[in-house]
Scaffold this motif. Structure first.
Motif, PDB file in Angstrom:
ATOM      1  N   LEU A  63       0.844  -1.186   0.000  1.00  0.00           N
ATOM      2  CA  LEU A  63       0.000   0.000   0.000  1.00  0.00           C
ATOM      3  C   LEU A  63       0.883   1.241   0.000  1.00  0.00           C
ATOM      4  CD1 LEU A  63      -3.065   0.781   0.252  1.00  0.00           C
ATOM      5  CD2 LEU A  63      -2.656   1.000   2.708  1.00  0.00           C
ATOM      6  N   LEU A  64       0.486   2.257  -0.773  1.00  0.00           N
ATOM      7  CA  LEU A  64       1.163   3.539  -0.783  1.00  0.00           C
ATOM      8  C   LEU A  64       0.219   4.555  -0.159  1.00  0.00           C
ATOM      9  CD1 LEU A  64       3.906   4.644  -1.842  1.00  0.00           C
ATOM     10  CD2 LEU A  64       2.677   5.402  -3.884  1.00  0.00           C
ATOM     11  N   VAL A  65       0.622   5.137   0.967  1.00  0.00           N
ATOM     12  CA  VAL A  65      -0.239   6.006   1.766  1.00  0.00           C
ATOM     13  C   VAL A  65       0.215   7.452   1.626  1.00  0.00           C
ATOM     14  CG1 VAL A  65      -1.110   6.501   4.082  1.00  0.00           C
ATOM     15  CG2 VAL A  65      -0.574   4.132   3.424  1.00  0.00           C
ATOM     16  N   ALA A  66      -0.709   8.353   1.289  1.00  0.00           N
ATOM     17  CA  ALA A  66      -0.383   9.783   1.237  1.00  0.00           C
ATOM     18  C   ALA A  66      -0.053  10.282   2.638  1.00  0.00           C
ATOM     19  CB  ALA A  66      -1.548  10.568   0.656  1.00  0.00           C
ATOM     20  N   ALA A  67       1.049  11.016   2.785  1.00  0.00           N
ATOM     21  CA  ALA A  67       1.558  11.380   4.109  1.00  0.00           C
ATOM     22  C   ALA A  67       1.441  12.859   4.438  1.00  0.00           C
ATOM     23  CB  ALA A  67       3.007  10.934   4.257  1.00  0.00           C
ATOM     24  N   ARG A  68       0.901  13.698   3.552  1.00  0.00           N
ATOM     25  CA  ARG A  68       0.582  15.100   3.856  1.00  0.00           C
ATOM     26  C   ARG A  68       1.779  15.908   4.341  1.00  0.00           C
ATOM     27  NH1 ARG A  68      -4.716  13.891   7.669  1.00  0.00           N
ATOM     28  NH2 ARG A  68      -5.307  11.933   6.642  1.00  0.00           N
ATOM     29  N   GLN A  69       2.957  15.589   3.841  1.00  0.00           N
ATOM     30  CA  GLN A  69       4.192  16.303   4.218  1.00  0.00           C
ATOM     31  C   GLN A  69       4.513  16.145   5.706  1.00  0.00           C
ATOM     32  OE1 GLN A  69       5.830  17.327   1.546  1.00  0.00           O
ATOM     33  NE2 GLN A  69       4.015  16.707   0.377  1.00  0.00           N
ATOM     34  N   ALA A  70       4.141  15.008   6.276  1.00  0.00           N
ATOM     35  CA  ALA A  70       4.478  14.711   7.666  1.00  0.00           C
ATOM     36  C   ALA A  70       5.986  14.565   7.814  1.00  0.00           C
ATOM     37  CB  ALA A  70       3.775  13.436   8.119  1.00  0.00           C
ATOM     38  N   SER A  71       6.454  14.606   9.059  1.00  0.00           N
ATOM     39  CA  SER A  71       7.882  14.404   9.318  1.00  0.00           C
ATOM     40  C   SER A  71       8.170  13.037   9.920  1.00  0.00           C
ATOM     41  CB  SER A  71       8.407  15.486  10.260  1.00  0.00           C
ATOM     42  OG  SER A  71       7.738  15.421  11.511  1.00  0.00           O
ATOM     43  N   GLY A  72       7.127  12.224  10.114  1.00  0.00           N
ATOM     44  CA  GLY A  72       7.336  10.900  10.655  1.00  0.00           C
ATOM     45  C   GLY A  72       6.059  10.089  10.645  1.00  0.00           C
ATOM     46  N   TYR A  73       6.163   8.841  11.111  1.00  0.00           N
ATOM     47  CA  TYR A  73       4.983   7.965  11.159  1.00  0.00           C
ATOM     48  C   TYR A  73       5.241   6.797  12.110  1.00  0.00           C
ATOM     49  CZ  TYR A  73       7.667   5.035   7.896  1.00  0.00           C
ATOM     50  OH  TYR A  73       8.644   4.271   7.304  1.00  0.00           O
ATOM     51  N   GLU A  74       4.143   6.180  12.524  1.00  0.00           N
ATOM     52  CA  GLU A  74       4.178   4.950  13.298  1.00  0.00           C
ATOM     53  C   GLU A  74       3.300   3.924  12.589  1.00  0.00           C
ATOM     54  OE1 GLU A  74       2.727   5.933  17.151  1.00  0.00           O
ATOM     55  OE2 GLU A  74       4.252   7.467  17.526  1.00  0.00           O
ATOM     56  N   LEU A  75       3.629   2.638  12.749  1.00  0.00           N
ATOM     57  CA  LEU A  75       2.881   1.575  12.091  1.00  0.00           C
ATOM     58  C   LEU A  75       2.457   0.512  13.089  1.00  0.00           C
ATOM     59  CD1 LEU A  75       5.054   0.947   8.892  1.00  0.00           C
ATOM     60  CD2 LEU A  75       2.764   1.961   8.955  1.00  0.00           C
ATOM     61  N   HIS A 101      -5.952  -1.590 -13.381  1.00  0.00           N
ATOM     62  CA  HIS A 101      -5.700  -1.396 -11.951  1.00  0.00           C
ATOM     63  C   HIS A 101      -6.086   0.031 -11.551  1.00  0.00           C
ATOM     64  CE1 HIS A 101      -2.822  -4.909 -11.758  1.00  0.00           C
ATOM     65  NE2 HIS A 101      -2.745  -4.614 -13.047  1.00  0.00           N
ATOM     66  N   HIS A 102      -6.175   0.274 -10.235  1.00  0.00           N
ATOM     67  CA  HIS A 102      -6.119   1.632  -9.705  1.00  0.00           C
ATOM     68  C   HIS A 102      -5.020   1.673  -8.662  1.00  0.00           C
ATOM     69  CE1 HIS A 102      -9.091   1.176  -6.022  1.00  0.00           C
ATOM     70  NE2 HIS A 102      -8.300   0.138  -6.131  1.00  0.00           N
ATOM     71  N   THR A 103      -4.490   2.854  -8.379  1.00  0.00           N
ATOM     72  CA  THR A 103      -3.317   2.961  -7.521  1.00  0.00           C
ATOM     73  C   THR A 103      -3.649   3.230  -6.057  1.00  0.00           C
ATOM     74  OG1 THR A 103      -3.092   5.325  -8.009  1.00  0.00           O
ATOM     75  CG2 THR A 103      -1.911   3.785  -9.450  1.00  0.00           C
ATOM     76  N   VAL A 104      -4.906   3.546  -5.749  1.00  0.00           N
ATOM     77  CA  VAL A 104      -5.357   3.853  -4.387  1.00  0.00           C
ATOM     78  C   VAL A 104      -4.546   4.999  -3.791  1.00  0.00           C
ATOM     79  CG1 VAL A 104      -6.331   2.768  -2.329  1.00  0.00           C
ATOM     80  CG2 VAL A 104      -5.659   1.347  -4.231  1.00  0.00           C
ATOM     81  N   THR A 105      -4.118   5.906  -4.629  1.00  0.00           N
ATOM     82  CA  THR A 105      -3.528   7.168  -4.192  1.00  0.00           C
ATOM     83  C   THR A 105      -4.629   8.224  -4.200  1.00  0.00           C
ATOM     84  OG1 THR A 105      -2.794   7.452  -6.484  1.00  0.00           O
ATOM     85  CG2 THR A 105      -1.175   6.608  -4.910  1.00  0.00           C
ATOM     86  N   PRO A 106      -4.400   9.409  -3.640  1.00  0.00           N
ATOM     87  CA  PRO A 106      -5.504  10.370  -3.500  1.00  0.00           C
ATOM     88  C   PRO A 106      -6.116  10.801  -4.829  1.00  0.00           C
ATOM     89  CG  PRO A 106      -3.688  10.960  -2.055  1.00  0.00           C
ATOM     90  CD  PRO A 106      -3.187   9.859  -2.934  1.00  0.00           C
ATOM     91  N   ASN A 107      -7.432  10.963  -4.821  1.00  0.00           N
ATOM     92  CA  ASN A 107      -8.112  11.589  -5.943  1.00  0.00           C
ATOM     93  C   ASN A 107      -7.854  13.100  -5.895  1.00  0.00           C
ATOM     94  OD1 ASN A 107      -9.256   9.082  -6.740  1.00  0.00           O
ATOM     95  ND2 ASN A 107     -10.892   9.340  -5.227  1.00  0.00           N
TER      96      ASN A 107
END
Length: 389
Positions: A140-152, A225-231
């Motif tokens: 999965l490729l998740v849009a991150a909104r210019q965040a500076s980090g993440y947790e999973l 296919h679709h990429t499931v990235t933001p519309n």
């Protein structure tokens, strides 16, 4: 990273203009915590240019230099929090051992959002939403909104979890020679790999060898296919570069997984590298390069991905028109019946699958791709392609 060798250019019996037409990391500052295991990219982009993007050589005839941001990335394993020194455009997530994403989640940090103002992060969101999966995991490729980090959080039953933070829009600039003028042939126009800023060094290993050398087989079928990235994507070329890095490096496929991609404005992007001669996705004899879009059923199977999430909405009119034109051109080239049901035979291992000539990803494997609404449109796509015009 070793700059890849210049490919040998053979004289083409069928030129790229004959059917379609042309239009035109080393991670900078990933925080090196135990979770961050790689920060890939490189100063080379296959053109022999230095880190400032200038080669000192004149652009080849018929091209003009264009500037693109170099992709910055930081890869990690497991659930430990990741922080980077660059704004994150996307987080690519992949896991093994569990096809379902149930129980998995991602939380972006450093966004200035969320209920806790001091936390400056988003709420947890599930690792789901119509993305692709394979027989032993998911991606999965998740849009991150210019965040500076993440947790999973790993999906239930996952035996491994890997991720990569990507910035494909704000990195140091590099120059690529791009065709000067768009060309329209038979109503189809596309953006070459150079025109969307593909960093060709990503296809190569550190020793200069190609990670996944091209192989060619006769066309049999086509998968949507679709990429499931933001519309409503404000920068689809940056999204294509993100998909490319995720597929080539994180998934270790050596290239982008699709033969073509289409954005909401109807622009068609050349995907999987197929050499310097012949049509996009083909060699000079009309055989098709193997890509990486339907695990186990790739050779002879052409993959087209629509950018965006088509689970609850269909493609834009522009994207729908571009898809129709491209599919019609492919079927005319190969002389196939878009209304037919066929027995796909994998030329590598002999595996057989009964499938429509124009199918969706879910017709091959357990996945939501290409989205509920787009999958329902495939019957109409077959009819309009068959009708010609």
């Amino acid at each position: 990273m070793t700059v890849p060798p210049t490919p040998h250019r053979r004289s083409s019996r069928v030129t790229r203009r004959a059917l379609f037409g042309t239009a035109g990391a080393v991670a900078a500052g990933a925080a090196l915590t135990p979770a961050v295991i790689a920060a890939t990219g490189g100063s080379g982009d296959g053109s022999g240019q230095g880190s400032d993007g200038g080669s000192g050589d004149a652009a080849p005839a018929g091209t003009t230099p264009r500037s693109f941001p170099r992709t910055r990335s930081a890869a990690a394993t497991g659930e430990e929090a990741v922080r980077t020194d660059f704004p994150i455009g996307f987080v690519g997530v992949a896991w093994a051992g569990a096809r379902s994403a149930a129980g998995g989640g991602i939380r972006l940090t450093g966004t200035g959002e969320g209920e806790d103002a001091g936390d400056a992060g988003t709420d947890w969101q599930p690792l789901s939403g119509g993305g692709c999966s394979d027989s032993n995991g998911g991606r999965l490729l998740v849009a991150a909104r210019q965040a500076s980090g993440y947790e999973l959080r790993a999906p239930d039953g996952a035996t491994s979890l890997i991720s990569v933070a990507l910035d494909t829009s704000r990195g140091p600039r590099r120059e690529i020679p791009v065709p000067k003028d768009p060309t329209r042939v038979r109503g189809v126009e596309y953006l070459s790999r150079a025109a969307w800023g593909a960093d060709e060094s990503l296809r190569f290993l550190p020793d200069g060898t190609e990670n996944t050398p091209t192989e060619f087989y006769p066309f049999q079928t086509l998968t949507v296919h679709h990429t499931v990235t933001p519309n409503d994507d404000p920068d689809p070329a940056a999204t294509v570069r993100g998909i490319y890095e995720f597929h080539a490096i994180t998934n270790d496929w050596g290239d982008i997984g699709y033969h073509f991609l289409i954005d909401e404005a109807g622009r068609i992007y050349e995907g999987r590298y197929s050499g310097e001669g012949g049509l996009p996705a083909h060699d000079e004899d009309g055989n098709m390069v193997t890509a990486f879009h339907v695990g186990g059923f790739n050779s002879g199977n052409l993959g087209i991905a629509l950018l965006g999430d088509l689970t609850e909405q269909g493609p834009t009119e522009a994207a729908r028109a571009a898809l129709t034109q491209l599919v019609r051109a492919v079927f005319r080239l190969h002389g196939r019946d878009p209304l037919a049901d066929v027995t796909y035979v994998n030329p590598v291992n002999g595996t057989e699958v009964e499938v429509a000539e124009i199918s969706g990803h879910r017709d091959w494997l357990e996945t939501d791709c290409p989205g509920e609404v787009m999958h329902a449109e495939l019957a109409a796509l077959r009819e309009v392609v068959a009708a010609g015009g």
